[in-house]
Design a protein around this motif. Structure first.
Motif, PDB file in Angstrom:
ATOM      1  N   ALA A 299      54.138  21.264  46.530  1.00 61.39           N
ATOM      2  CA  ALA A 299      54.464  22.613  46.462  1.00 61.39           C
ATOM      3  C   ALA A 299      55.481  23.164  47.562  1.00 61.39           C
ATOM      4  O   ALA A 299      55.994  23.990  47.275  1.00 61.39           O
TER       5      ALA A 299
ATOM      6  N   PHE B 241      48.076  20.641  38.385  1.00 64.91           N
ATOM      7  CA  PHE B 241      48.627  22.034  38.318  1.00 64.91           C
ATOM      8  C   PHE B 241      47.884  23.114  39.082  1.00 64.91           C
ATOM      9  O   PHE B 241      48.145  23.926  39.905  1.00 64.91           O
ATOM     10  N   ARG B 242      46.767  22.998  38.954  1.00 62.31           N
ATOM     11  CA  ARG B 242      45.661  23.944  39.369  1.00 62.31           C
ATOM     12  C   ARG B 242      45.896  23.449  41.263  1.00 62.31           C
ATOM     13  O   ARG B 242      45.810  24.303  41.753  1.00 62.31           O
TER      14      ARG B 242
ATOM     15  N   ARG C  64      49.093  24.715  42.895  1.00 63.55           N
ATOM     16  CA  ARG C  64      49.020  26.251  42.865  1.00 63.55           C
ATOM     17  C   ARG C  64      48.016  26.821  44.034  1.00 63.55           C
ATOM     18  O   ARG C  64      48.187  27.875  44.651  1.00 63.55           O
TER      19      ARG C  64
ATOM     20  N   LEU D 228      50.053  26.437  47.059  1.00 61.34           N
ATOM     21  CA  LEU D 228      51.006  27.358  47.409  1.00 61.34           C
ATOM     22  C   LEU D 228      50.003  28.791  47.789  1.00 61.34           C
ATOM     23  O   LEU D 228      50.519  29.447  48.638  1.00 61.34           O
ATOM     24  N   ALA D 229      48.999  29.192  47.089  1.00 58.65           N
ATOM     25  CA  ALA D 229      48.289  30.140  47.373  1.00 58.65           C
ATOM     26  C   ALA D 229      47.626  30.350  48.789  1.00 58.65           C
ATOM     27  O   ALA D 229      47.423  31.404  49.437  1.00 58.65           O
TER      28      ALA D 229
ATOM     29  N   SER E 117      56.123  30.959  49.043  1.00 51.59           N
ATOM     30  CA  SER E 117      54.834  30.592  48.226  1.00 51.59           C
ATOM     31  C   SER E 117      54.619  31.511  47.195  1.00 51.59           C
ATOM     32  O   SER E 117      54.338  31.043  45.901  1.00 51.59           O
TER      33      SER E 117
ATOM     34  N   LEU F   8      54.721  30.490  42.960  1.00 50.26           N
ATOM     35  CA  LEU F   8      54.117  30.753  41.975  1.00 50.26           C
ATOM     36  C   LEU F   8      54.406  31.577  40.871  1.00 50.26           C
ATOM     37  O   LEU F   8      53.976  31.208  39.818  1.00 50.26           O
TER      38      LEU F   8
ATOM     39  N   THR G 130      56.842  29.366  38.425  1.00 52.65           N
ATOM     40  CA  THR G 130      56.255  28.023  38.025  1.00 52.65           C
ATOM     41  C   THR G 130      55.119  28.272  36.980  1.00 52.65           C
ATOM     42  O   THR G 130      54.413  29.204  37.152  1.00 52.65           O
ATOM     43  N   SER G 131      55.351  27.536  35.897  1.00 48.87           N
ATOM     44  CA  SER G 131      54.274  27.841  34.834  1.00 48.87           C
ATOM     45  C   SER G 131      53.685  26.156  34.282  1.00 48.87           C
ATOM     46  O   SER G 131      54.498  25.383  34.438  1.00 48.87           O
TER      47      SER G 131
END
Length: 295
Positions: free
Chosen positions: A158, A184-185, A188, A191-192, A199, A203, A206-207
């Motif tokens: 992250a 991946f979750r 994320r 970052l959240a 951050s 988000l 990034t995918s």
């Protein structure tokens, strides 16, 4: 953005394969990551008579990027990461061998994959940092990290994604093998939790797509790229525009200077590859791909 509009926008920006970085995951988890999706073999096995998921997903994305501007296929950067004795490395054994045309890059991967000892890397920091250096020198790039997905150092990843958000770099993770794709979750969520501009931008830039889920939908092999390549490229035009607004891309048609030499973060391949090359054991059975875009 709709698939057709996304492809048209990318074409108008002059984006080609020169703007692509493909990073192959050589972590130990590849040994067990294909239990149900690859006949129980290592996901880097290149001896089965058909392309493994690393080759197929790289070929699909590379083919899509290479055909955005007619007549200019480009030369993507090819990297490996997570090996036993290399955090991140070029596929070529000379300093100048960082970029290849797609077919040559796939051939090179097929040659060296059997000779790379898998490692216990726990994060994606090394390929992200290497891609940052490429983007700093050569302008806007899309980093496609092809991975079996079993990582545990999510906070380090992250943080690396936050640093990448300050550079002209979009990142797509392509999950190959059985999964699960909780990594991946997890990053994320990391970052959240950080209510910072970096951050939020990370988000946005990034995918993730699951190669197995997307490629399992069409029964006809030739149609798999219809789903996989738009999944990787769909968000790219909006990400590019956002970077241009933030001043990361100084000219709207900022081209790729396409440097050939490695940066200091990108090492030469593992020593076993050099030994195999010296012994004449870097072979690639033709065709490079038995089916797919470069068959």
């Amino acid at each position: 953005m709709a698939n057709g509009n996304a492809i048209g926008k990318l074409s108008s920006l002059g984006i080609t394969g020169d703007n692509l970085i493909i990073a192959f995951d050589f972590a130990m988890d590849n040994l067990t990551g294909g239990a149900s999706s690859f006949g129980g073999d290592c996901l880097h096995d290149v001896s089965k008579g058909f392309p493994n998921q690393y080759m197929f997903s790289a070929a699909i994305v590379g083919h899509a990027m290479s055909n955005l501007c007619g007549g200019k296929a480009g030369r993507p950067v090819f990297l490996g990461f997570g090996a036993a004795d290399r955090d991140v490395f070029s596929l070529g054994t000379a300093n100048e061998h960082l970029r290849y045309e797609m077919r040559a890059g796939l051939r090179r991967y097929k040659q060296i994959a059997p000779h790379v000892r898998l490692g216990a890397s726990s994060s994606y920091v090394a390929p992200i940092e290497a891609a940052i250096e490429v983007a700093e020198k050569d302008g806007f790039h899309l980093l496609v990290i092809i991975t079996c997905g079993r990582r545990n150092d999510m906070r380090a990843t992250a943080s690396a994604l936050e640093r990448a958000s300050k550079h002209p770099l979009s990142i797509v993770f392509v999950g190959v093998g059985d999964g699960p794709w909780t990594f991946f979750r997890d990053f994320r969520m990391c970052l959240a939790e950080n209510d910072r501009a970096e951050s939020r931008m990370a988000l946005t830039n990034t995918s993730f797509i699951s190669f197995r889920d997307m490629s399992a939908m069409p029964r006809v092999r030739a149609k798999k790229d219809v789903l996989v390549s738009p999944g990787c490229l769909r968000e790219l035009p909006d990400q590019y525009d956002d970077m241009a607004r933030r001043g990361l891309i100084t000219a709207h048609r900022a081209g790729c200077r396409c440097a050939q030499r490695r940066s200091h973060r990108i090492l030469l391949p593992p020593i076993d590859v050099f030994w195999a090359e010296a012994a004449g054991r870097l072979v690639c059975r033709e065709p490079v791909m038995e089916y797919g875009p470069y068959a």
